[in-house]
Motif scaffolding. Structure first.
Motif, short mmCIF file in Angstrom:
data_model
loop_
_atom_site.label_atom_id
_atom_site.label_comp_id
_atom_site.label_asym_id
_atom_site.label_seq_id
_atom_site.Cartn_x
_atom_site.Cartn_y
_atom_site.Cartn_z
N VAL A 280 0.74 -1.02 -0.14
CA VAL A 280 -0.10 -0.09 0.08
C VAL A 280 1.10 1.06 0.28
O VAL A 280 2.02 1.38 0.68
N TYR A 281 0.63 2.20 -0.86
CA TYR A 281 1.93 3.02 -0.96
C TYR A 281 0.69 4.43 0.02
O TYR A 281 -0.21 4.34 -0.29
N VAL A 282 1.31 4.74 1.02
CA VAL A 282 0.71 6.16 1.67
C VAL A 282 2.06 7.58 1.06
O VAL A 282 3.04 7.28 2.03
N ASP A 283 0.97 8.27 0.71
CA ASP A 283 1.68 9.60 0.83
C ASP A 283 0.84 10.62 2.33
O ASP A 283 -0.10 11.11 2.22
N THR A 284 2.22 11.04 2.40
CA THR A 284 1.93 11.72 4.07
C THR A 284 2.15 13.01 3.55
O THR A 284 1.53 13.65 4.30
N GLY A 285 2.53 13.41 2.63
CA GLY A 285 1.74 14.77 2.01
C GLY A 285 0.82 15.20 1.79
O GLY A 285 0.78 16.72 2.60
N ALA A 286 0.34 14.05 1.26
CA ALA A 286 -0.91 14.61 1.47
C ALA A 286 -1.66 14.89 2.68
O ALA A 286 -3.94 16.19 2.60
N ILE A 287 -1.00 13.98 3.61
CA ILE A 287 -1.99 14.83 4.64
C ILE A 287 -2.13 16.00 5.54
O ILE A 287 -2.75 16.52 6.10
N TYR A 288 -0.15 16.54 5.40
CA TYR A 288 -0.20 17.49 5.01
C TYR A 288 -1.05 18.51 4.48
O TYR A 288 -1.42 19.83 5.22
N ARG A 289 -1.07 18.38 3.49
CA ARG A 289 -1.58 19.38 2.26
C ARG A 289 -3.30 19.03 3.07
O ARG A 289 -4.16 20.53 2.42
N THR A 290 -4.03 18.49 3.19
CA THR A 290 -5.07 18.32 3.95
C THR A 290 -5.10 19.52 5.31
O THR A 290 -6.42 20.15 4.84
N VAL A 291 -4.31 19.45 6.29
CA VAL A 291 -5.00 20.68 7.39
C VAL A 291 -4.54 21.89 6.64
O VAL A 291 -4.94 23.03 7.19
N GLY A 292 -3.11 21.98 5.68
CA GLY A 292 -3.42 23.20 4.82
C GLY A 292 -4.44 23.78 4.24
O GLY A 292 -4.64 24.96 4.59
N LEU A 293 -4.98 22.47 3.64
CA LEU A 293 -6.39 23.53 2.99
C LEU A 293 -7.02 24.07 3.72
O LEU A 293 -7.80 24.54 3.85
N TYR A 294 -7.41 23.48 4.85
CA TYR A 294 -8.49 23.60 5.75
C TYR A 294 -8.19 24.65 6.19
O TYR A 294 -8.86 26.14 6.33
N ALA A 295 -6.41 25.23 6.68
CA ALA A 295 -5.86 26.79 7.30
C ALA A 295 -6.31 27.48 5.72
O ALA A 295 -6.99 28.60 6.58
N LEU A 296 -6.16 26.66 4.85
CA LEU A 296 -6.58 28.00 3.93
C LEU A 296 -7.88 28.76 3.83
O LEU A 296 -8.10 29.83 3.59
N ARG A 297 -8.31 27.31 3.97
CA ARG A 297 -9.92 27.62 3.23
C ARG A 297 -10.62 28.85 4.78
O ARG A 297 -11.49 29.49 4.39
N ASN A 298 -9.92 29.04 5.95
CA ASN A 298 -10.85 29.36 7.08
C ASN A 298 -9.89 30.51 7.64
O ASN A 298 -10.39 31.33 8.36
N GLY A 299 -8.76 31.24 6.05
CA GLY A 299 -8.53 32.50 6.47
C GLY A 299 -7.69 32.45 7.55
O GLY A 299 -7.29 33.14 8.20
N VAL A 300 -6.58 31.08 7.93
CA VAL A 300 -5.68 31.72 9.10
C VAL A 300 -4.50 31.66 8.34
O VAL A 300 -3.98 31.67 7.79
#
Ligand code: DC
Length: 229
Positions: free
Chosen positions: A29-49
């Motif tokens: 199974v391939y696990v891309d951990t950068g995608a996990i940090y990107r998901t948190v980053g996306l939430y921050a971006l969307r919330n204008g923090v």
């Protein structure tokens, strides 16, 4: 014995494309951990923090549910139930990911999730701190790199194919800024683990890079006396 494979390295070294192919070859199974940090980053971006607002970014963690799902297209990222697999692939989200990744509370929040994935099955996991922090006892550790110019060129081609109009110079500046941030942060910085094998793909094409890593993995498994997958 665990047979997990850790691949770390800077942005644009080809970690994800190569790791995906290796996972298919090995039945991992391939696990891309950068995608996990990107998901948190996306939430921050969307919330204008603001990217520099550590307390504000940390506070968001209580509102976030990050899940990984594996389907025919590989790893999908879910943010509070929404599929954000494509939405996280922008340079803006990458910059946010790099900022949130420097926050100890964010890394702690995501650590168990990554380890749990590796406990359940054989994984080939890529990121920045997999060999040093997340899976320090991985059977094979590879530090994959290439020159900043080569990495920026690859990333620029990838973005251009997707319709982006960003210039090569802008992409190179982003790659260098992200490298510097990832290498210099105090927590889990990007660095080669002492027992990791260095693979430089500056002068290799995709197939040659896959062949190099396949050889490294085979040799390591032979040395450890593990059955070849
Ligand atoms: O590999 P990527 O470009 O998708 O990663 C996005 C950002 O996430 C990157 O700048 C650094 C961070 N990251 C990290 O700190 N640790 C990881 N294991 C993976 C990514």
């Amino acid at each position: 014995m665990n047979r997990n494979i850790a691949i770390d390295g800077p942005a644009g070294a080809g970690k994800s494309t190569i790791a995906k192919r290796l996972a298919a070859q090995l039945g991992y199974v391939y696990v891309d951990t950068g995608a996990i940090y990107r998901t948190v980053g996306l939430y921050a971006l969307r919330n204008g923090v603001d990217k520099a607002d550590t307390a504000g970014l940390t506070a968001l963690l209580t509102e976030i549910q990050v899940d990984l799902r594996y389907g025919p297209q590989g790893q999908q990222m879910l943010l509070n139930g929404e599929d954000v697999t494509d939405a996280i692939r922008t340079p803006e989200v990458a910059a946010y990911a790099s900022s949130v990744a420097a926050i100890p509370a964010v890394r702690a929040f995501l650590l168990d999730k990554q380890r749990e994935l590796a406990r359940r099955q054989n994984v080939i996991m890529d990121g920045r701190d997999i060999g040093t922090v997340v899976l320090p006892d991985a059977a094979v550790k590879i530090f994959l790199t290439a020159s900043p110019q080569v990495r920026a060129k690859r990333r620029w081609l990838e973005l251009t194919e997707k319709g982006s109009r960003e210039s090569y110079e802008t992409v190179l500046a982003e790659v260098e800024a992200r490298d510097a941030a990832d290498r210099s942060r105090p927590i889990a910085p990007l660095r080669q683990a002492e027992d990791a094998i260095l693979a430089d793909t500056s002068d290799l094409n995709f197939e040659e890079s896959v062949a190099l890593l396949t050889r490294i993995i085979r040799e390591k498994f032979a040395e450890l006396g593990c059955e070849q997958p």
